[in-house]
Design a protein around this motif. Structure first.
Motif, PDB file in Angstrom:
ATOM      1  N   UNK A 183       9.530  24.455  19.700  1.00  0.00           N
ATOM      2  CA  UNK A 183      10.202  24.530  18.957  1.00  0.00           C
ATOM      3  C   UNK A 183      10.313  25.044  17.711  1.00  0.00           C
ATOM      4  N   UNK A 184      10.784  25.635  17.075  1.00  0.00           N
ATOM      5  CA  UNK A 184      10.540  26.989  15.709  1.00  0.00           C
ATOM      6  C   UNK A 184      11.825  26.362  14.596  1.00  0.00           C
ATOM      7  N   UNK A 185      10.981  26.566  13.398  1.00  0.00           N
ATOM      8  CA  UNK A 185      12.116  25.797  12.408  1.00  0.00           C
ATOM      9  C   UNK A 185      13.065  27.805  12.483  1.00  0.00           C
ATOM     10  N   UNK A 186      14.159  26.846  12.384  1.00  0.00           N
ATOM     11  CA  UNK A 186      15.455  27.637  11.900  1.00  0.00           C
ATOM     12  C   UNK A 186      15.132  29.146  11.355  1.00  0.00           C
ATOM     13  N   UNK A 241      22.875  28.576  25.092  1.00  0.00           N
ATOM     14  CA  UNK A 241      23.149  27.689  25.088  1.00  0.00           C
ATOM     15  C   UNK A 241      21.661  26.862  24.113  1.00  0.00           C
ATOM     16  N   UNK A 242      21.739  27.532  22.950  1.00  0.00           N
ATOM     17  CA  UNK A 242      20.828  27.235  22.106  1.00  0.00           C
ATOM     18  C   UNK A 242      19.245  26.765  22.087  1.00  0.00           C
ATOM     19  N   UNK A 252       5.235  31.351  34.548  1.00  0.00           N
ATOM     20  CA  UNK A 252       5.251  30.682  33.283  1.00  0.00           C
ATOM     21  C   UNK A 252       6.232  30.278  32.446  1.00  0.00           C
ATOM     22  N   UNK A 253       7.301  29.299  32.432  1.00  0.00           N
ATOM     23  CA  UNK A 253       8.300  29.892  31.691  1.00  0.00           C
ATOM     24  C   UNK A 253       8.613  28.704  29.939  1.00  0.00           C
ATOM     25  N   UNK A 254       9.241  29.194  29.310  1.00  0.00           N
ATOM     26  CA  UNK A 254       8.655  27.569  28.170  1.00  0.00           C
ATOM     27  C   UNK A 254      10.665  28.054  27.649  1.00  0.00           C
ATOM     28  N   UNK A 255      10.849  27.077  27.085  1.00  0.00           N
ATOM     29  CA  UNK A 255      12.395  27.032  26.137  1.00  0.00           C
ATOM     30  C   UNK A 255      12.129  27.503  24.570  1.00  0.00           C
ATOM     31  N   UNK A 256      12.706  28.444  24.188  1.00  0.00           N
ATOM     32  CA  UNK A 256      12.088  28.218  22.985  1.00  0.00           C
ATOM     33  C   UNK A 256      12.830  27.446  22.167  1.00  0.00           C
ATOM     34  N   UNK A 257      13.686  26.073  21.030  1.00  0.00           N
ATOM     35  CA  UNK A 257      14.514  25.919  20.685  1.00  0.00           C
ATOM     36  C   UNK A 257      14.153  25.549  19.106  1.00  0.00           C
ATOM     37  N   UNK A 258      15.252  25.836  18.173  1.00  0.00           N
ATOM     38  CA  UNK A 258      14.966  25.733  16.792  1.00  0.00           C
ATOM     39  C   UNK A 258      15.532  24.983  16.067  1.00  0.00           C
ATOM     40  N   UNK A 259      14.665  23.823  15.237  1.00  0.00           N
ATOM     41  CA  UNK A 259      15.100  22.788  14.322  1.00  0.00           C
ATOM     42  C   UNK A 259      15.264  23.304  12.836  1.00  0.00           C
ATOM     43  N   UNK A 260      15.571  22.022  12.071  1.00  0.00           N
ATOM     44  CA  UNK A 260      16.083  22.570  10.886  1.00  0.00           C
ATOM     45  C   UNK A 260      17.313  23.440  10.762  1.00  0.00           C
ATOM     46  N   UNK A 261      18.206  23.871  12.041  1.00  0.00           N
ATOM     47  CA  UNK A 261      18.950  24.436  11.946  1.00  0.00           C
ATOM     48  C   UNK A 261      20.162  23.858  10.711  1.00  0.00           C
TER      49      UNK A 261
END
Length: 261
Positions: A183-186, A241-242, A252-261
């Motif tokens: 997760x990264x900050x929005x 889709x977020x 190797x794969x990762x999903x990056x999602x946001x938090x604080x948005x």
């Protein structure tokens, strides 16, 4: 130090110079705090383990023991261990079941049969059949190795989930929701994050420099599209889709999602 051949351009860090001492104290502390009496390691750790045994005997008058096994190497001669490719943790809080599955899926062709014998409970007859597979079929044997080994460490359910996630990600190109996620900050993503930095933040590269090399080599993809510019700014417009799907190579794969948005 100077020599007749010039200056020797090498050095030891504090950790390297004192590694045996630190590992000896580690063994003693495990003995004191948790009652550990046996340390198991590869044959290359024999001296370090014996030093810990001696320290514990001298300071605590307590007998502890060491057990070493032949060092496991790959078919290409490489060492299996954290110093070679990063620690392969058994607990999910240190390494996800998916990444654990991927470790075994990436086994070299020449190691499949041996690793099936060492790290799974499959019948020897089944292993012999899988070991005899050639060409592209050997990949099926690798998937079985990965699933069986992961089931022993994380349970059959998570092993099957990891296998299905890999199938969807690799064979169908989907961003499966069960892929490892960061997760990264929005606000940070809204302002844009350079591609090399985001790959490093996601754990797909060991450093910003490694991430730059990955991108320059053509091995980085965002949402399954190759990234060619190290400094390309990645922002919220890439969310699907977020999440943003990052890939390093094919496996190797990762999903990056946001938090604080």
């Amino acid at each position: 130090m100077p020599s007749s051949y010039g200056w020797i351009a090498s050095s030891l860090t504090f950790l390297e110079f004192n590694y045996m001492i630190l590992q000896s104290y580690d063994f003693r502390e495990l003995s004191r705090r948790h009652g550990v009496t046996l340390q198991i390691g590869g044959s290359d750790q024999w001296g370090n383990i014996v030093a810990g045994m001696e320290l514990t005997r001298r300071t605590d008058a307590r007998a502890v023991y060491g057990l070493t096994t032949p060092l496991i190497t790959t078919a290409s001669g490489g060492k299996m261990g954290k110093t070679a490719q990063g620690a392969v943790w058994l607990t999910a809080d240190r390494l996800s079941a998916y990444d654990y599955w991927q470790f075994w899926r990436n086994t070299e062709d020449g190691d499949v049969g041996r690793f099936l014998r060492l790290f799974t409970d499959l019948d020897l007859a089944d292993i012999a059949r899988l070991e005899a597979l050639g060409g592209a079929e050997i990949n099926e044997a690798k998937k079985i190795l990965a699933t069986e080994a992961t089931a022993l460490a994380h349970g059959p359910a998570l092993a099957a989930q990891a296998a299905e996630t890999a199938r969807r990600a690799f064979e169908q190109g989907e961003a499966a929701e069960t892929l490892p996620t960061v997760t990264v900050q929005a606000a940070d993503l809204a302002g844009g994050i350079p591609a090399f930095r985001l790959f490093a933040m996601a754990g797909l590269a060991g450093s910003n420099a490694d991430a730059r090399r990955l991108i320059r080599g053509g091995g980085a993809r965002v949402n399954d599209e190759v990234v060619t510019e190290e400094g390309r700014v990645l922002g919220v417009e890439l969310l699907r889709e977020g999440a943003i799907k990052l890939s390093a190579g094919r496996k190797q794969h990762r999903l990056v999602k946001i938090e604080g948005g």
